[in-house]
Scaffold this active site. Structure first.
Site, PDB file in Angstrom:
ATOM      1  N   LYS B  71       0.828  -1.221   0.000  1.00 37.29           N
ATOM      2  CA  LYS B  71       0.000   0.000   0.000  1.00 37.29           C
ATOM      3  C   LYS B  71       0.856   1.262   0.000  1.00 37.29           C
ATOM      4  O   LYS B  71       0.594   2.196  -0.768  1.00 37.29           O
ATOM      5  CB  LYS B  71      -0.929  -0.025   1.215  1.00 37.29           C
ATOM      6  N   THR B  73       3.915   1.480  -1.016  1.00 33.25           N
ATOM      7  CA  THR B  73       4.608   1.486  -2.300  1.00 33.25           C
ATOM      8  C   THR B  73       3.723   2.079  -3.389  1.00 33.25           C
ATOM      9  O   THR B  73       4.163   2.934  -4.172  1.00 33.25           O
ATOM     10  CB  THR B  73       5.023   0.043  -2.655  1.00 33.25           C
ATOM     11  N   ARG B  94       2.526   8.267   6.902  1.00 31.44           N
ATOM     12  CA  ARG B  94       2.896   8.147   8.314  1.00 31.44           C
ATOM     13  C   ARG B  94       4.388   7.852   8.439  1.00 31.44           C
ATOM     14  O   ARG B  94       5.023   7.352   7.518  1.00 31.44           O
ATOM     15  CB  ARG B  94       2.102   7.012   8.971  1.00 31.44           C
ATOM     16  N   LYS B 105       9.298  -6.237  10.089  1.00 27.58           N
ATOM     17  CA  LYS B 105       9.305  -5.632   8.765  1.00 27.58           C
ATOM     18  C   LYS B 105      10.684  -5.185   8.309  1.00 27.58           C
ATOM     19  O   LYS B 105      10.991  -5.258   7.122  1.00 27.58           O
ATOM     20  CB  LYS B 105       8.359  -4.426   8.748  1.00 27.58           C
ATOM     21  N   ALA B 273      -3.028   1.456  12.538  1.00 25.04           N
ATOM     22  CA  ALA B 273      -4.457   1.480  12.217  1.00 25.04           C
ATOM     23  C   ALA B 273      -5.227   0.373  12.931  1.00 25.04           C
ATOM     24  O   ALA B 273      -6.452   0.399  12.963  1.00 25.04           O
ATOM     25  CB  ALA B 273      -4.657   1.358  10.715  1.00 25.04           C
ATOM     26  N   PHE B 301      -3.231  -0.418   7.203  1.00 16.90           N
ATOM     27  CA  PHE B 301      -3.867  -1.735   7.074  1.00 16.90           C
ATOM     28  C   PHE B 301      -5.042  -1.705   6.089  1.00 16.90           C
ATOM     29  O   PHE B 301      -5.029  -0.926   5.142  1.00 16.90           O
ATOM     30  CB  PHE B 301      -4.271  -2.295   8.450  1.00 16.90           C
ATOM     31  N   PHE B 381       3.007  -8.595  -9.023  1.00 19.83           N
ATOM     32  CA  PHE B 381       4.180  -9.354  -8.568  1.00 19.83           C
ATOM     33  C   PHE B 381       4.654 -10.203  -9.739  1.00 19.83           C
ATOM     34  O   PHE B 381       3.869 -10.566 -10.621  1.00 19.83           O
ATOM     35  CB  PHE B 381       3.808 -10.248  -7.384  1.00 19.83           C
ATOM     36  N   TRP B 409       6.769  -0.713  -8.052  1.00 20.38           N
ATOM     37  CA  TRP B 409       7.860  -1.336  -7.296  1.00 20.38           C
ATOM     38  C   TRP B 409       9.026  -1.617  -8.252  1.00 20.38           C
ATOM     39  O   TRP B 409      10.170  -1.271  -7.972  1.00 20.38           O
ATOM     40  CB  TRP B 409       7.371  -2.643  -6.637  1.00 20.38           C
TER      41      TRP B 409
END
Lengths: 556, 556
Positions: B71, B73, B94, B105, B273, B301, B381, B409
């Site tokens: 999200k 990205t 954020r 992460k 979130a 999220f 992807f 990406w």
């Protein structure tokens, strides 16, 4: 009369790039934090390292009293005064902790017309060094407890975790806690405690590390716990020295700011001198020495704490001893050491001054016992009488020690010129025969005894049962030849804060030893000294505020 | 293939002053934090406030899975793509928390060729906002406990302190603790717990405050405890709202950084979130709206959490609704929602995709129920098959929702141009009839029921005995008409993380309500959701390091 913050807010600051320029640093040597703060790049520090060191002046004081001594103020004023008479001078100071700022002091960046600026920023978050240290310290705790919770491959005995969490606040409620409560998915229940950030071993390491590699290696050597077989467990065993170094990579860079009069000051690292080693970072001092003909630095609290640690812990790492020591005293504080209550300090009291002088005399003797030239700086207060000043000068003359009045608080650099000239003269003329007061080969017990008998003037040391057992264990681990970092009340030469002046015939009790293997010393806890302060009934925070323009109120 | 950090380190960053210039900000509008980060001055924000707002695009997603959605990205890539096609666009995001960075992460600043930079700084201490919030939160705790310890004039019942301490780390060991142990000089023994900083009410307040004055007033309204008479005790009662505002005055200023392609991004505030309201700061969004023709922002999220809170909590404060909502999904994640295990995601699986689409479908319906135009972004992807892509497009067409592939990406802005064009078209052509899904006049119970039945698709809500009692008490205090901030697992539309896809006929259990009166909402804790995460067995920290040049290793 203007308050410190009013004076500071009335000053037109120079851009920090101009301050950099004034000491030979280009814009590319600096990482700006706003217009008036910068960090100095590692590549710049490496480049400077090839140059010659200037002279080093260490400012220390008598045992502090509620009357106030003004050691930071004199340090800053002396630096300004040296520049005023044309000697290129740097200042190296510690950065304040929010604990005392929110608690009693309200600020710690000098005072009056001898301040480092921007004092608001320096007293609050500054460039984030304290927060980085807090975070690295507590990340280590979380990773350690997670290791135990997730299978405990290293066989750590949760009852023998010695790594404590920290906050950069005075919070007595966290001194002793139980963590991991609430059942099996909430971690492993155990006793724990929080120290104030400035007492963290990571603060000590940051202040002693010579570069990033040394930082990482020292972090790896931190002992956090013992196994069920009583073997020490290190950060390297946990494999997180890289992550901790990453969290500290920017915090390791010295911070450049300015005084009211534009003198360049490196304000970096902030261990307290009562419960930690009390000196600004090695990198700040080293860098200042390369940039100035003279560097004025301070060590925390009285010369029994900060200066002793500067000379016995920092100097072996710095590989450079001070060229002179300035001991700051005030008439008011000496009268308190002579038994006068704070409320009666406005009255002239020659007998109390004479009696209290014993405290200053002991610190003069101590600093001379290291083979160092000493100058006494009398930091003038408006209530001092001519009789008192004359008496104090005469008392100093009986010790054959140079003495000068300073009024940098009220008058800025002009108030420090006679002191500046005298210090230069002493450095030029007096012999400097620096030597430690203990041999590095001595064991812990003997080192502690040396400090207690030679510096504090105590008769002997008693070790608690626990400390005795630790001495034996530490020998087994090969830690018995490390330097000692005493944790002791700042108010007295003894371990009893009530014993002012120059107490004699007292014992010091070592209640516990704390290994700080990454920092490279053993902390010896004496008396009731606490590694987490509490807040007073009316904390300074109650008076703090921000005006509508975002300017601070209540820092002083 | 290069890692995120390798890509980020290979970019020649523009000085942040140039980025500022590109959006019409002068050097004086910025407070520099190094060469590539800056805070925007309050005076600049006030000046800009007089201008017109641009368009606002809210990026949200399906319920997250271990397969990854991207999200942030897509948010960054969409901003870059809009600039690429000549539309002046700002990004508002954020800032990451060190908890997940050190935990699972390893970093949170976008990925691949859609990143905000310098990603090392953003992922570590950035400009210190998180640390300022942690410090203000814990200073309040220390001041509160000190008040109780020093005579307790307000008559606070130590058993009814609801203000918890925080750390910006994943530390399960601190979830439930006992503090104040060790006897009468060590504070008052009581139960306590630590949350992660992003769940602090102070984080929420910082993200909702419109200026310094509003910040101070909200801080003063925080309820920290109850008296023995069960009356709420606020920060104003303690008299420390000024000190807390002082600690937060710089943290309130939005941070300016850049993407790989030089798009200006405001990265500011970071509530999660799931356990908080999940949106970047109001001031960052407001400022971005003034500076760009378009602003792309994200909420945390899935759309059941971040977007719902954006629309029901943030929008009433922002006084501006999104002009369009982009819902991000991946083939991989939808297959997981359709029942495929992570290990089998490389295999084509049309039936699972069709089944998992139900999750996306529900989020599309939800966002439309607010009257907002919706676009679906399929974040490509490398393993996605042509069959799968075609199927997903067809499924979207059954919903009559515009859908575009993005490959930001791998391809940077070029990979987002079709999405950018489509979003502009939708904003220009589709009707926007924004309205909340509940009436602000409803009571807490009805608001919670509205969210559960309309957004989550649940059948009903059950309140624990404790929550029922709280509903009654909160009515007495006049808190029963405040908005609700749900705390719920992010993995499912229900409160059970195992229920993927579009679960039906489930109940949501409200186990406890937490008043956040300064923030202006009531948190409703559902299921087993925790406000302090734990670390995994092999935390990301184990792979982190710094090379000899001071560059980060192991952030990604």
């Amino acid at each position: 009369m203007k308050t410190d913050i009013e004076i500071s807010q009335s000053v037109d600051l120079q851009p920090i790039t101009s301050i950099g320029q004034s000491i030979g640093l280009k814009e590319d040597d600096l990482e700006l934090y706003g217009k008036y703060k910068a960090k100095i790049d590692f590549s710049t520090i490496q480049r400077l390292a090839k140059g010659e060191d200037g002279k080093l002046i260490l400012v220390t004081s008598i045992n502090p009293t509620p009357a106030g001594e003004g050691k930071s103020t004199v340090t800053i004023g002396l630096g300004d005064a040296l520049n005023e008479i044309g000697v290129k001078t740097m200042i190296a100071l510690r950065e304040p902790s929010l604990g005392p700022v929110m608690g009693i002091k309200g600020g710690a960046a000098g005072g009056g017309f001898a301040q480092v600026l921007p004092m608001e920023d320096i007293n609050l978050h500054f460039t984030g060094d304290m927060h980085a240290i807090t975070t690295a310290n507590n990340a280590l705790s979380a990773l350690l407890d997670n290791h135990i919770h997730q299978g405990n491959e290293l066989g750590i005995d949760a009852r023998r975790v010695i790594w404590k969490r920290v906050v950069d606040l005075n919070d007595r409620e966290l001194r002793q806690v139980m963590v991991g409560l609430g059942g099996p998915i909430q971690g492993v229940p155990r006793e724990d405690g929080f120290d104030i950030t400035v007492a963290s071993e990571i603060m000590a390491i940051l202040c002693l590390a010579s570069d990033l590699e040394d930082l990482k290696s020292r972090l790896g050597n931190i002992v956090v716990a013992y196994t069920f077989e009583l073997e020490p467990v290190t950060v390297s065993d946990l494999g997180v020295q890289g992550a901790l170094t990453l969290l500290l990579k920017d915090a390791l860079k010295p911070n450049l700011v300015q005084t009211i009069y534009g003198t360049a000051a490196l304000v970096h690292g902030g261990p307290f001198a009562n419960i930690a080693h009390g000196c600004n970072s090695l990198l700040a001092t080293k860098t200042a020495l390369k940039l100035g003909e003279y560097t004025v630095t301070e060590a925390g609290f009285g010369a029994d704490l900060g200066a002793e640690k500067f000379l016995d812990i920092k100097v072996p790492n710095l590989k450079k001893a001070p060229d002179a020591v300035v001991i700051v005293a005030t008439i008011r504080a000496l009268k308190m050491h002579g038994g006068v209550a704070k409320a009666s300090l406005t009255e002239e009291n020659i007998p109390a001054l004479v009696k209290g002088f014993a405290n200053l005399q002991k610190h003069i003797e101590n600093m001379r016992s290291y083979g160092l030239p000493v100058v006494v700086a009398i930091n003038e207060f408006s209530g001092d009488t001519q009789n008192e000043l004359t008496t104090l000068k005469e008392l100093c003359e009986t010790q054959d020690v140079p003495v000068e009045l300073t009024s940098v608080w009220a008058n800025g650099p002009k108030g420090g010129i006679s002191l500046a000239k005298r210090v230069i003269q002493v450095i030029d003329e007096q012999e400097n025969d620096f030597h430690s007061i203990y041999q590095s080969g001595m064991n812990l017990e003997d080192k502690i005894k040396s400090i207690v008998t030679k510096i504090y003037g105590g008769s002997d040391v008693s070790f608690s049962k626990k400390a005795q057992k630790q001495l034996a264990t530490f020998e087994k681990y090969g830690w018995d030849r490390l330097p000692v970092c005493m944790a002791k009340t700042q108010y007295s030469l003894s371990d009893d804060p009530e014993k002012l002046g120059r107490p004699g015939d007292f014992m010091i009790t070592i209640r516990e030893l704390v290994p700080k293997i990454g920092a490279g010393f053993i902390v010896a806890l004496t008396g009731d000294v606490m590694t987490m302060p509490g807040l007073p009934k009316k904390p300074a925070a109650l008076n703090m505020d921000v005006d509508q323009n975002g300017q601070a109120i209540g820092l002083f």
